[in-house]
Design an enzyme around this catalytic site. Structure first.
Site, PDB file in Angstrom:
ATOM      1  CE  LYS A  98     -36.938  -0.618 -20.903  1.00  0.00           C
ATOM      2  NZ  LYS A  98     -35.925  -1.059 -21.895  1.00  0.00           N
ATOM      3  CG  ASP A 114     -37.936  -4.033 -22.428  1.00  0.00           C
ATOM      4  OD1 ASP A 114     -36.774  -3.806 -22.769  1.00  0.00           O
ATOM      5  OD2 ASP A 114     -38.214  -4.759 -21.448  1.00  0.00           O
TER       6      ASP A 114
HETATM    7  P1  NDP Z   1     -40.117 -10.565 -25.512  1.00  0.00           P
HETATM    8  O1  NDP Z   1     -41.337 -10.221 -24.739  1.00  0.00           O
HETATM    9  O2  NDP Z   1     -40.198 -10.617 -26.979  1.00  0.00           O
HETATM   10  O3  NDP Z   1     -39.515 -11.960 -25.013  1.00  0.00           O
HETATM   11  C1  NDP Z   1     -39.158 -12.138 -23.694  1.00  0.00           C
HETATM   12  C2  NDP Z   1     -38.661 -13.551 -23.529  1.00  0.00           C
HETATM   13  O4  NDP Z   1     -38.065 -13.691 -22.245  1.00  0.00           O
HETATM   14  C3  NDP Z   1     -39.794 -14.571 -23.586  1.00  0.00           C
HETATM   15  O5  NDP Z   1     -39.296 -15.782 -24.065  1.00  0.00           O
HETATM   16  C4  NDP Z   1     -40.187 -14.658 -22.128  1.00  0.00           C
HETATM   17  O6  NDP Z   1     -40.861 -15.846 -21.787  1.00  0.00           O
HETATM   18  C5  NDP Z   1     -38.858 -14.582 -21.447  1.00  0.00           C
HETATM   19  N1  NDP Z   1     -39.021 -14.009 -20.105  1.00  0.00           N
HETATM   20  C6  NDP Z   1     -39.548 -12.791 -19.800  1.00  0.00           C
HETATM   21  N2  NDP Z   1     -39.597 -12.602 -18.483  1.00  0.00           N
HETATM   22  C7  NDP Z   1     -39.119 -13.727 -17.937  1.00  0.00           C
HETATM   23  C8  NDP Z   1     -38.917 -14.145 -16.604  1.00  0.00           C
HETATM   24  N3  NDP Z   1     -39.239 -13.368 -15.565  1.00  0.00           N
HETATM   25  N4  NDP Z   1     -38.363 -15.363 -16.407  1.00  0.00           N
HETATM   26  C9  NDP Z   1     -38.025 -16.156 -17.476  1.00  0.00           C
HETATM   27  N5  NDP Z   1     -38.205 -15.808 -18.745  1.00  0.00           N
HETATM   28  C10 NDP Z   1     -38.740 -14.622 -18.984  1.00  0.00           C
HETATM   29  O7  NDP Z   1     -39.024  -9.502 -25.032  1.00  0.00           O
HETATM   30  P2  NDP Z   1     -37.644  -9.098 -25.733  1.00  0.00           P
HETATM   31  O8  NDP Z   1     -37.075 -10.255 -26.474  1.00  0.00           O
HETATM   32  O9  NDP Z   1     -37.864  -7.828 -26.427  1.00  0.00           O
HETATM   33  O10 NDP Z   1     -36.746  -8.780 -24.454  1.00  0.00           O
HETATM   34  C11 NDP Z   1     -35.881  -9.737 -23.854  1.00  0.00           C
HETATM   35  C12 NDP Z   1     -34.815  -9.017 -23.054  1.00  0.00           C
HETATM   36  O11 NDP Z   1     -34.050  -8.183 -23.924  1.00  0.00           O
HETATM   37  C13 NDP Z   1     -35.324  -8.093 -21.952  1.00  0.00           C
HETATM   38  O12 NDP Z   1     -34.411  -8.100 -20.876  1.00  0.00           O
HETATM   39  C14 NDP Z   1     -35.292  -6.726 -22.616  1.00  0.00           C
HETATM   40  O13 NDP Z   1     -35.200  -5.681 -21.666  1.00  0.00           O
HETATM   41  C15 NDP Z   1     -34.021  -6.851 -23.439  1.00  0.00           C
HETATM   42  N6  NDP Z   1     -33.884  -5.940 -24.564  1.00  0.00           N
HETATM   43  C16 NDP Z   1     -34.840  -5.838 -25.527  1.00  0.00           C
HETATM   44  C17 NDP Z   1     -34.652  -4.999 -26.603  1.00  0.00           C
HETATM   45  C18 NDP Z   1     -35.626  -4.917 -27.716  1.00  0.00           C
HETATM   46  O14 NDP Z   1     -35.353  -4.186 -28.679  1.00  0.00           O
HETATM   47  N7  NDP Z   1     -36.738  -5.627 -27.691  1.00  0.00           N
HETATM   48  C19 NDP Z   1     -33.460  -4.135 -26.705  1.00  0.00           C
HETATM   49  C20 NDP Z   1     -32.481  -4.369 -25.667  1.00  0.00           C
HETATM   50  C21 NDP Z   1     -32.719  -5.221 -24.637  1.00  0.00           C
HETATM   51  P3  NDP Z   1     -42.464 -15.815 -21.566  1.00  0.00           P
HETATM   52  O15 NDP Z   1     -43.042 -15.674 -22.929  1.00  0.00           O
HETATM   53  O16 NDP Z   1     -42.764 -17.103 -20.915  1.00  0.00           O
HETATM   54  O17 NDP Z   1     -42.758 -14.640 -20.682  1.00  0.00           O
HETATM   55  O1  2IT Z   2     -33.657  -2.054 -23.550  1.00  0.00           O
HETATM   56  C1  2IT Z   2     -33.680  -1.490 -24.661  1.00  0.00           C
HETATM   57  O2  2IT Z   2     -32.689  -0.915 -25.123  1.00  0.00           O
HETATM   58  C2  2IT Z   2     -34.923  -1.536 -25.430  1.00  0.00           C
HETATM   59  N1  2IT Z   2     -35.885  -2.158 -24.988  1.00  0.00           N
HETATM   60  C3  2IT Z   2     -35.028  -0.803 -26.743  1.00  0.00           C
HETATM   61  C4  2IT Z   2     -35.376   0.641 -26.505  1.00  0.00           C
HETATM   62  C5  2IT Z   2     -35.669   1.440 -27.739  1.00  0.00           C
HETATM   63  O3  2IT Z   2     -35.973   2.623 -27.549  1.00  0.00           O
HETATM   64  O4  2IT Z   2     -35.591   0.943 -28.863  1.00  0.00           O
END
Ligand code: NDP
Ligand code: 2IT
Length: 448
Positions: free
Chosen positions: A129, A169
């Site tokens: 990560k 992420d």
């Molecule tokens: P994005 O940046 O696309 O979206 C993040 C969302 O979460 C936004 O709506 C953001 O709001 C909100 N957010 C972020 N930080 C905070 C905080 N501290 N408090 C409240 N709201 C918050 O990210 P993803 O959708 O990709 O990721 C969301 C979650 O999913 C994370 O935990 C990530 O680790 C996990 N994840 C992502 C994967 C992926 O493929 N993208 C895979 C597996 C897990 P704002 O815009 O206001 O910051």
């Molecule tokens: O938390 C996660 O699994 C991710 N942000 C996706 C990682 C990846 O390599 O696609």
């Protein structure tokens, strides 16, 4: 947290001392060691091979300066990180997070979780990560590009298509991956699959954008069906409005659920008629705006400041898809009181230990992040396969493989929980099933 096995309890004390103050990392390690107690009870060979001691220590952790010039000509300095946690079963793999809260503890907790998650996918990927405390909010495209180029100028010496393959992420989507890929290619003079989540014109995979959210719903569907329930006609609350939240919403709606709320870090919107996802996508994916806009555009929708209040909305199913520790014990108790019977984690570690305890005590169906959100990295694994084959599969083909992988993860977590005396506990099941494959590989490869 109660680590029953004496060896693991003592190991946790050593980890806590060595990583003092790293709250998120210790939370993640504590939960896993708690789950692994019945494994340690039976597997003296893994204790003797130092597997438990080694798996909680990253193989490598790099921190670096990221200097860039903002639009006003001022030099800005951020801190970059990459943790290469475990490579026993494949090259390091895991996303990059850009958010002001990023620090060593957050990167290490995410890297540690990734080791088990990637193992659960069944694909050959180790855990890693990275990220930076850079805040993308309010930055111009030019600033984002210059930051990404500077970040990759340092990161490129540590990664490679067969070494370490980053992805997106929080704060890292298609735009950022494009800038990062371009800079890697320019420095190394190599067009290789060193990142996933790439654009479709230069080696990306169809369905990678949708994969985490879709995968989450495929997993939740298995969990609901296991209890004789379904998404159909259920009320769902989804936190966040980013990549994971948006495609979780789309899939949950296609399964017949009514999603009534979404959020961002400023507040949440409630739409009793059901969230209009095209409006959310326009605001978030096109305009990069705030969720508060939704209430200005959709009659009847209500916006409330503050993100914690979203958990006070009565729902059947909760899908936390924003960030770590967003559901605390108090919010969990309110969800349960309001009749919520299933929680599946789209975000990484969104429930505090108190929240998980509360769900367990109330017999809420609970899909832990490592298992439930593994669809994103699994599809990244499929993107790597397609890059190696130098061909691309159709959307349907990738989606079908993703669906199969999520069903397997659910079945393996259920089986591992039953085998180790904690039937029905998917937290324990996912941790044990994810651990065992990595542990056998570490043992086979000798002390390293
Ligand atoms: P994005 O940046 O696309 O979206 C993040 C969302 O979460 C936004 O709506 C953001 O709001 C909100 N957010 C972020 N930080 C905070 C905080 N501290 N408090 C409240 N709201 C918050 O990210 P993803 O959708 O990709 O990721 C969301 C979650 O999913 C994370 O935990 C990530 O680790 C996990 N994840 C992502 C994967 C992926 O493929 N993208 C895979 C597996 C897990 P704002 O815009 O206001 O910051
Ligand atoms: O938390 C996660 O699994 C991710 N942000 C996706 C990682 C990846 O390599 O696609």
């Amino acid at each position: 947290m109660e680590i029953k096995n004496a060896y693991l309890a003592e190991l946790y004390e050593r980890v806590a001392k060595r990583n003092a103050g790293e709250k998120e990392f210790l939370q993640a390690v504590g939960e896993v060691l708690e789950s692994l107690s019945p494994v340690a009870d039976r597997r003296q060979d893994l204790i003797d091979a130092g597997v438990f001691d080694r798996i909680v220590e990253p193989e490598r952790f790099v921190q670096f300066r990221v200097a860039w010039v903002d639009d006003s000509g001022k030099v800005q300095v951020n801190r970059g990180f990459r943790v290469q946690f475990n490579s026993a079963i494949g090259p390091y793999k895991g996303g990059l997070r850009l958010h002001p809260s990023v620090c060593a503890s957050v990167i290490k907790f995410l890297g540690f979780e990734q080791v088990f998650k990637n193992s659960l996918t069944g694909l050959p990927m180790g855990g890693g990560k990275g990220g930076s405390d850079f805040d993308p909010k309010g930055k111009s495209d030019g600033e984002i590009m210059r930051f990404c180029q500077s970040f990759m100028t340092e990161l490129c010496r540590h990664i490679g298509a067969d070494t370490d393959v980053p992805a997106g992420d929080i704060g890292v989507g298609g735009r950022e991956i494009g800038y990062l890929f371009g800079q890697y290619k320019r420095i190394r003079n190599e067009f290789v699959g060193v990142l996933t989540g790439k654009g479709l014109t230069y080696g990306g995979s169809l369905a990678r954008t949708q994969a985490t959210g879709y995968g989450l719903c495929y997993f939740a569907k298995c969990m609901l069906e296991g209890a004789g329930k379904s998404f159909d006609g259920k009320t769902v609350v989804i936190s966040g409005s980013g990549n994971v939240a948006i495609y979780a919403c789309q899939k949950a709606q296609s399964f017949g659920a009514k999603v009534v709320a979404m959020s961002d870090s400023n507040g949440y919107v409630y739409d009793a008629d059901g969230i209009k996802l095209d409006v959310v996508q326009q605001i978030k994916e096109v305009e990069r705006g705030r969720i508060s806009e939704y209430a200005k555009r959709v009659p009847g929708a209500v916006y409330t400041e503050g993100c914690k209040g979203i958990w006070t909305i009565p729902c059947d199913i909760a899908l936390p898809c924003a960030t770590q520790n967003e559901i605390d014990g108090e919010s969990a108790a309110i969800l349960v009181k309001n009749g919520c019977f299933a929680v599946a984690e789209g975000a990484n570690m969104p429930s505090t230990p108190e929240a998980v305890e509360c769900f367990k005590a109330a017999c809420v169906l609970f899909g832990p992040a490592k298992a439930a959100n593994a669809g994103g990295v699994a599809t990244s694994g499929l993107e790597m396969s397609q890059n190696s084959l130098r061909l691309s599969w159709t959307f349907e083909e990738v989606d079908e493989r993703l669906h199969g992988i999520m069903k397997n993860i659910y079945a393996n977590a259920v089986a591992a929980a039953a085998e180790y005396g904690c039937a029905g506990d998917l937290v324990a099941g996912a941790n044990i099933a994810g651990f065992l494959k990595v542990a056998e590989a570490m043992k086979a490869q000798g002390v390293c």
